[in-house]
Design a protein around this motif. Sequence first.
Motif, PDB file in Angstrom:
ATOM      1  N   THR A  72      40.505  23.677  29.587  1.00 22.97           N
ATOM      2  CA  THR A  72      41.473  22.846  30.284  1.00 22.97           C
ATOM      3  C   THR A  72      41.898  21.586  29.534  1.00 22.97           C
ATOM      4  OG1 THR A  72      40.371  23.567  32.323  1.00 22.97           O
ATOM      5  CG2 THR A  72      41.983  21.796  32.535  1.00 22.97           C
ATOM      6  N   ASN A  82      51.019  20.313  38.931  1.00 24.36           N
ATOM      7  CA  ASN A  82      51.364  20.725  40.295  1.00 24.36           C
ATOM      8  C   ASN A  82      50.402  21.819  40.755  1.00 24.36           C
ATOM      9  OD1 ASN A  82      52.437  23.338  39.382  1.00 24.36           O
ATOM     10  ND2 ASN A  82      54.132  22.109  38.548  1.00 24.36           N
ATOM     11  N   GLY A  83      50.535  22.189  42.010  1.00 25.18           N
ATOM     12  CA  GLY A  83      49.600  23.161  42.577  1.00 25.18           C
ATOM     13  C   GLY A  83      49.678  24.515  41.914  1.00 25.18           C
ATOM     14  N   TRP A  84      50.901  24.941  41.536  1.00 22.11           N
ATOM     15  CA  TRP A  84      51.044  26.249  40.901  1.00 22.11           C
ATOM     16  C   TRP A  84      50.366  26.286  39.538  1.00 22.11           C
ATOM     17  CZ3 TRP A  84      52.269  29.108  44.678  1.00 22.11           C
ATOM     18  CH2 TRP A  84      53.170  28.668  45.650  1.00 22.11           C
ATOM     19  N   LEU A  86      47.837  24.370  38.640  1.00 24.23           N
ATOM     20  CA  LEU A  86      46.394  24.354  38.907  1.00 24.23           C
ATOM     21  C   LEU A  86      45.908  25.762  39.227  1.00 24.23           C
ATOM     22  CD1 LEU A  86      43.655  23.011  39.502  1.00 24.23           C
ATOM     23  CD2 LEU A  86      44.476  22.563  41.835  1.00 24.23           C
ATOM     24  N   GLY A  87      46.668  26.482  40.045  1.00 23.29           N
ATOM     25  CA  GLY A  87      46.290  27.846  40.398  1.00 23.29           C
ATOM     26  C   GLY A  87      46.200  28.749  39.182  1.00 23.29           C
ATOM     27  N   LEU A  88      47.149  28.589  38.259  1.00 23.52           N
ATOM     28  CA  LEU A  88      47.119  29.395  37.029  1.00 23.52           C
ATOM     29  C   LEU A  88      45.899  29.061  36.177  1.00 23.52           C
ATOM     30  CD1 LEU A  88      50.894  29.378  35.993  1.00 23.52           C
ATOM     31  CD2 LEU A  88      49.544  31.340  36.806  1.00 23.52           C
ATOM     32  N   LEU A  90      43.026  27.854  37.258  1.00 25.72           N
ATOM     33  CA  LEU A  90      41.837  28.387  37.944  1.00 25.72           C
ATOM     34  C   LEU A  90      41.746  29.896  37.777  1.00 25.72           C
ATOM     35  CD1 LEU A  90      41.865  26.300  41.248  1.00 25.72           C
ATOM     36  CD2 LEU A  90      40.179  26.171  39.415  1.00 25.72           C
ATOM     37  N   LEU A  91      42.878  30.576  37.907  1.00 28.35           N
ATOM     38  CA  LEU A  91      42.887  32.025  37.760  1.00 28.35           C
ATOM     39  C   LEU A  91      42.458  32.421  36.352  1.00 28.35           C
ATOM     40  CD1 LEU A  91      43.564  34.795  38.967  1.00 28.35           C
ATOM     41  CD2 LEU A  91      45.914  34.491  38.134  1.00 28.35           C
ATOM     42  N   THR A  94      38.539  31.150  35.614  1.00 29.73           N
ATOM     43  CA  THR A  94      37.506  31.908  36.328  1.00 29.73           C
ATOM     44  C   THR A  94      37.529  33.386  35.945  1.00 29.73           C
ATOM     45  OG1 THR A  94      39.049  32.079  38.203  1.00 29.73           O
ATOM     46  CG2 THR A  94      37.389  30.343  38.302  1.00 29.73           C
ATOM     47  N   ALA A 111      35.311  26.459  37.975  1.00 28.16           N
ATOM     48  CA  ALA A 111      36.445  26.130  38.851  1.00 28.16           C
ATOM     49  C   ALA A 111      36.450  24.643  39.195  1.00 28.16           C
ATOM     50  CB  ALA A 111      36.381  26.973  40.120  1.00 28.16           C
ATOM     51  N   LEU A 115      39.385  21.855  38.076  1.00 28.41           N
ATOM     52  CA  LEU A 115      40.076  21.036  39.073  1.00 28.41           C
ATOM     53  C   LEU A 115      40.004  19.557  38.718  1.00 28.41           C
ATOM     54  CD1 LEU A 115      41.413  20.456  41.807  1.00 28.41           C
ATOM     55  CD2 LEU A 115      39.122  20.580  42.848  1.00 28.41           C
TER      56      LEU A 115
END
Length: 338
Positions: A72, A82-84, A86-88, A90-91, A94, A111, A115
């Motif tokens: 990261t 942004n949230g999207w 962050l989701g990428l 994390l995906l 992990t 994870a 974050l």
Amino acid sequence: MMKSEKIQNKTSLVWKMAIASAVSWEAAKLAGSDHPYLAPLSVILCLQPTIDQSIRFSFHRIAGTAIGIMLTSFLVSHLPMNGWMLGLFLLGGTYIAKWLRIDVTVLHQVALTILLVFTFERNAKDYAFDRIIDTVIGVIIAILVHMFLFPPDYTKKAADSFQTLARQLSGTLSDLSKWVQSEWGQGKGNLMAYRMNNLLQELHTAKEMLQTASDSLKFNPVRKKHKIIISSYQIEMQKLNAGFEYLSNIVKTLKEWEKEGELSSSDKRELGNDLQVLSEYFAGFKGIQQGETDNWKQKEQNMLLESLRSDMLSHPPPGHKVYKDSFFLETKKLLKRL
């Protein structure tokens, strides 16, 4: 666990958490960290019920933190926040951890690190570097405090669970003796089967507590005598386990035998006496102190077994009396294991 033991465990955890958190914060500041709160965060998370669990969790936390930072810290400053995104992150992070077949605890740490680095690295200089250093500081202090300040020890709880199991095993054998001698034909078989289910639960509890006690003494520098005691209990547990297996088989035999209704006065007396001898034998498991069994009780138990073995020798070889033969064969098999 007794109420006083629960209070004592909670009290020691409170003190450990407070002391280790304070020390780790100051140690992180001395190491030059601008984010010293990360060290007590590791302390709080890594103080597990046993030292062994704390060490394993600590390794997982360090590994997960390192992996999360590597995945990261470089990219986060070059991508939108942004949230999207962050989701990428994390995906991807992990999934890589999963592909590496890393423990699920490490996966959670990966994870969490992604974050926090994603959130703070852009605005807080050297956050990623501080995170790995402070994590190591917190982990080391948590383990040292756990080892030397009221180290966890479940020996007494394991001993209590073992003795409870021995009492219940002895009581069930005594009840079987009573059933055979004076309550035959009253349909006690189903009640005894229910008792066996409760006994099985107590057996599992005692085994789990012995394992927990054994784990709690790993890396414990001040409880060497307790390690010997727990080792002795684990050896004796094999006898209690043999007793449970014997009881389980005997209850089935007696239930079928009761349906036939054929049990002479001499059989009632003989079987009842054998079961009572075994009840007295298991009642002798009063616990182990200072790594040694009670010698007087041990001699008494040996005498009970010898008397029962003599009775078994006088019993004729298996013949047409299926239930009685099954009873005596199971008893002989138990005696070989005691």
